[in-house]
Design a protein around this motif. Sequence first.
Motif, PDB file in Angstrom:
ATOM      1  N   HIS A  46      47.461  35.478  37.919  1.00 35.52           N
ATOM      2  CA  HIS A  46      48.782  35.061  38.404  1.00 35.52           C
ATOM      3  C   HIS A  46      48.646  33.967  39.465  1.00 35.52           C
ATOM      4  CE1 HIS A  46      50.212  39.346  37.256  1.00 35.52           C
ATOM      5  NE2 HIS A  46      50.595  38.501  36.310  1.00 35.52           N
ATOM      6  N   VAL A  47      47.695  34.143  40.370  1.00 36.82           N
ATOM      7  CA  VAL A  47      47.505  33.155  41.435  1.00 36.82           C
ATOM      8  C   VAL A  47      47.114  31.804  40.845  1.00 36.82           C
ATOM      9  CG1 VAL A  47      46.148  32.545  43.479  1.00 36.82           C
ATOM     10  CG2 VAL A  47      46.924  34.905  43.154  1.00 36.82           C
ATOM     11  N   LEU A  48      46.191  31.806  39.881  1.00 38.40           N
ATOM     12  CA  LEU A  48      45.773  30.548  39.250  1.00 38.40           C
ATOM     13  C   LEU A  48      46.933  29.886  38.526  1.00 38.40           C
ATOM     14  CD1 LEU A  48      42.300  31.699  37.846  1.00 38.40           C
ATOM     15  CD2 LEU A  48      42.712  30.180  39.790  1.00 38.40           C
ATOM     16  N   ASP A  94      46.614  33.856  50.901  1.00 34.27           N
ATOM     17  CA  ASP A  94      46.392  33.540  52.305  1.00 34.27           C
ATOM     18  C   ASP A  94      45.447  32.351  52.490  1.00 34.27           C
ATOM     19  OD1 ASP A  94      46.795  34.246  55.146  1.00 34.27           O
ATOM     20  OD2 ASP A  94      44.653  34.690  55.087  1.00 34.27           O
ATOM     21  N   LYS A  95      44.481  32.194  51.569  1.00 31.25           N
ATOM     22  CA  LYS A  95      43.529  31.083  51.659  1.00 31.25           C
ATOM     23  C   LYS A  95      43.751  30.053  50.553  1.00 31.25           C
ATOM     24  CE  LYS A  95      40.049  34.096  53.758  1.00 31.25           C
ATOM     25  NZ  LYS A  95      38.696  34.715  53.616  1.00 31.25           N
ATOM     26  N   PHE A 252      39.599  40.588  40.025  1.00 30.61           N
ATOM     27  CA  PHE A 252      41.053  40.486  39.880  1.00 30.61           C
ATOM     28  C   PHE A 252      41.717  39.847  41.089  1.00 30.61           C
ATOM     29  CE2 PHE A 252      40.103  43.480  36.584  1.00 30.61           C
ATOM     30  CZ  PHE A 252      41.119  43.349  35.645  1.00 30.61           C
ATOM     31  N   VAL A 253      40.924  39.490  42.102  1.00 33.04           N
ATOM     32  CA  VAL A 253      41.472  38.919  43.327  1.00 33.04           C
ATOM     33  C   VAL A 253      40.763  37.614  43.632  1.00 33.04           C
ATOM     34  CG1 VAL A 253      42.201  41.137  44.290  1.00 33.04           C
ATOM     35  CG2 VAL A 253      39.879  40.289  44.725  1.00 33.04           C
ATOM     36  N   PRO A 254      41.408  36.693  44.361  1.00 34.82           N
ATOM     37  CA  PRO A 254      40.770  35.417  44.665  1.00 34.82           C
ATOM     38  C   PRO A 254      39.515  35.549  45.516  1.00 34.82           C
ATOM     39  CG  PRO A 254      43.149  35.267  44.965  1.00 34.82           C
ATOM     40  CD  PRO A 254      42.826  36.717  44.768  1.00 34.82           C
ATOM     41  N   ASN A 255      39.503  36.517  46.439  1.00 33.58           N
ATOM     42  CA  ASN A 255      38.364  36.711  47.335  1.00 33.58           C
ATOM     43  C   ASN A 255      37.976  38.188  47.321  1.00 33.58           C
ATOM     44  OD1 ASN A 255      38.583  33.911  48.640  1.00 33.58           O
ATOM     45  ND2 ASN A 255      40.612  34.780  49.059  1.00 33.58           N
ATOM     46  N   PRO A 256      36.686  38.493  47.188  1.00 37.23           N
ATOM     47  CA  PRO A 256      36.269  39.898  47.086  1.00 37.23           C
ATOM     48  C   PRO A 256      36.792  40.774  48.217  1.00 37.23           C
ATOM     49  CG  PRO A 256      34.420  38.452  46.603  1.00 37.23           C
ATOM     50  CD  PRO A 256      35.531  37.568  47.081  1.00 37.23           C
TER      51      PRO A 256
END
Length: 277
Positions: A46-48, A94-95, A252-256
Amino acid sequence: ILGTERYGRFGPIEPQEKPESSLESSSEPLTIALFPGSFKPPHKGHVLAAEALAADADIIYIFVSAPQLSGRALKNGKTIDADQAIHCWNVMIDKSPLKNKARILVGPEGVASPMMTAINFIQHQPSPDNLYAAPKNATVILGVGQKDDDAKRYGGKILQKSKEQRPDLTVVTKAVGPFEHSKEYLDLLDKHPSILGTLNKGKGRVSPSDVSDEERLEGRVADKQLFHASDMRDFIDLAMEDPIGIEFLKDFVPNPEDVLAILGILGVNPADKVENS
């Protein structure tokens, strides 16, 4: 919702603070991207997708569904509601460059469907007091996935009515994705076939190499490499019983480090070791 030292966050996890912006009230025509969805929970795919849509826009509205009866359930009986979905979005961007472009909202009262909120946005008349109607002379980008079903969400009749109701708008669709999991994630799945078999309501997920041309013609879909919110929910459930769930969730998340923050928002306590059945 409280963070803890274990989650790397302290105190209340507040909604993302938005800087004062004159974008919505600008006299210059805006380009606004719309990205409606359930997002229970949102994930890296979704973020991408949102980042790809926002690249051509001044601002992106992410419309989150607010079911009137319940959210998406986890095995512990808790449901993921709209407020938690918004908190999760804020952690994940956030980043990201999205942080200063995104407005993450539930629809107006009485409109549970994010798709209907998006359709109303391009059909209702503009008003300074109505965030859910496109400002005058805006260009609106309707985000869709590459799959045929996604592209059909904005049918010809919807776009035609928009032209009739809001001739001042320029409305375009933009297909984004599909976005795929990392090789490390897919290798981890292959090492745990019993876990793979629990996904997709026990049907498992299939690799492109496992689907013949004949099966594709019959409608079989290769989907193991794609992001699925239902798989993320399955791994959230698994994380309550087995630490391996955390390893899957990292993809599943941008950052571990986002994983434990997301679990904290959802009120999930991950297992430190495998629970005995």
